[in-house]
Design an enzyme around this catalytic site. Sequence first.
Site, PDB file in Angstrom:
ATOM      1  N   SER A 279     -11.869  17.059   6.380  1.00  0.00           N
ATOM      2  CA  SER A 279     -10.448  17.292   6.142  1.00  0.00           C
ATOM      3  C   SER A 279      -9.622  16.069   6.575  1.00  0.00           C
ATOM      4  CB  SER A 279     -10.003  18.570   6.854  1.00  0.00           C
ATOM      5  OG  SER A 279      -8.719  18.970   6.458  1.00  0.00           O
TER       6      SER A 279
ATOM      7  N   ASP B  52     -11.164  25.180  -2.871  1.00  0.00           N
ATOM      8  CA  ASP B  52     -10.350  24.666  -1.761  1.00  0.00           C
ATOM      9  C   ASP B  52      -8.894  24.576  -2.206  1.00  0.00           C
ATOM     10  OD1 ASP B  52      -9.125  23.155   0.264  1.00  0.00           O
ATOM     11  OD2 ASP B  52     -10.923  21.944   0.611  1.00  0.00           O
TER      12      ASP B  52
ATOM     13  N   HIS C 121     -11.733  25.678   1.761  1.00  0.00           N
ATOM     14  CA  HIS C 121     -11.643  24.598   2.747  1.00  0.00           C
ATOM     15  C   HIS C 121     -12.450  24.915   3.998  1.00  0.00           C
ATOM     16  CE1 HIS C 121      -9.660  20.869   3.926  1.00  0.00           C
ATOM     17  NE2 HIS C 121      -9.368  21.395   5.107  1.00  0.00           N
TER      18      HIS C 121
END
Length: 403
Positions: free
Chosen positions: A211, A311, A343
């Site tokens: 991320s 995601d 995610h």
Amino acid sequence: MHQPDSPASRSGTPRLRKRDSSAPNTPRAPPCGLGGVGRRTTFREDVGHAAAETYLVTRLTFILLRSLGVGSRWICQLLALLIYAVLLMPGFIRVGYYYFFSSQVLRSIVYGDQPRNRLDMYIPTDRSKPNPVVVFVTGGAWIIGYKAWGALLGRRLAEHGIIVACVDYRNFPQGTISDMVTDASEAISFICDTVASYGGDPNQIYLMGQSAGAHIAACALLEQAVKESQGEEIYWSVTQIKSYFGLSGGYNMQNLVDHFHKRGLYRSIFLSIMEGRRSLPQFSPEIIAKKLTHGAIALLPEIVLFHGTGDYSIPSSASKIFADVLKKAGAKAKVQLYRGKTHTDVFVQDPLRGGKDPLVEDVVSIIHAADADARRKYDDSAPSPERLVSEWRIMLARQISPF
């Protein structure tokens, strides 16, 4: 520092400089029993450090909240995060027990002179020969990143004979993006210098981020490639990195401003993290890659981008576009998509389910690609991870997840 095999053959001779051992940011020596001469931190020391970190993070959180003001989106996101954590708490408690009490976890190793310049190492039980090493930069929206977030990944990779160094770095508002990239680069330099003392193979160092951590790590890698290609003085070489793994990352900050704003990371805060709108291209790996010279591109390792197609925090198109840009520039890049994964599925929910973990399997297959003995050994002997959270909790948490 381990000298790369032949960087001069591709980019000229970089001025590779060793870290100054007399500087105030000299890291703690490796612990006894791992080839070093120092000592491990005690549980009491870890608790003291955790308390100090909690105080610091709490104070910074209130500063951040004052900056945000009252907004429905971030309040809803915060509540969703709390419920999400409660649902998965049985698994988090068991991972936390491993983190604090396993002899294979070396916590809070100092790598620099900033308050958050610490990392955790996850060491395999078999140290009969040097192990591959993954330097992992955790995510957290540039605001709540913490090295312990990588505990589950560290444990899983260590079970496959891979050392994992989970890196902490200054979060906003303690620091902005340039500080985060500097910290990540400092940590990579530390690992390159010292990993042999921890039983690691300095010829098998991999860089990974998740991320926001994927973005920070990519920025550090490309920044170093530019410096090295221009003959600037450096403390680690891009040629020391075998591969870069980006998990659920965003690589074009200009294209994500509005997306993050709708998700609750308000435009004003995000631009403050990124040091203003004018700095967005400077911290967008996708944009940087388009401007790299052939010399800088030639230095880059293989780049593998992992992303779930479900995601909604950072769309999988971010990884696909970045990979396309890299390939057009002449770099080796590919994308591994996980159909329908969100995610948090790939990094949290899937590992908590136990059994085979698609991400871990894919990363291990790349790291052990040229080591048939390691593949056979860990395929046969690596324990099947146990389930840590019941399925109904995982499915409910998946629906509530703010990420």
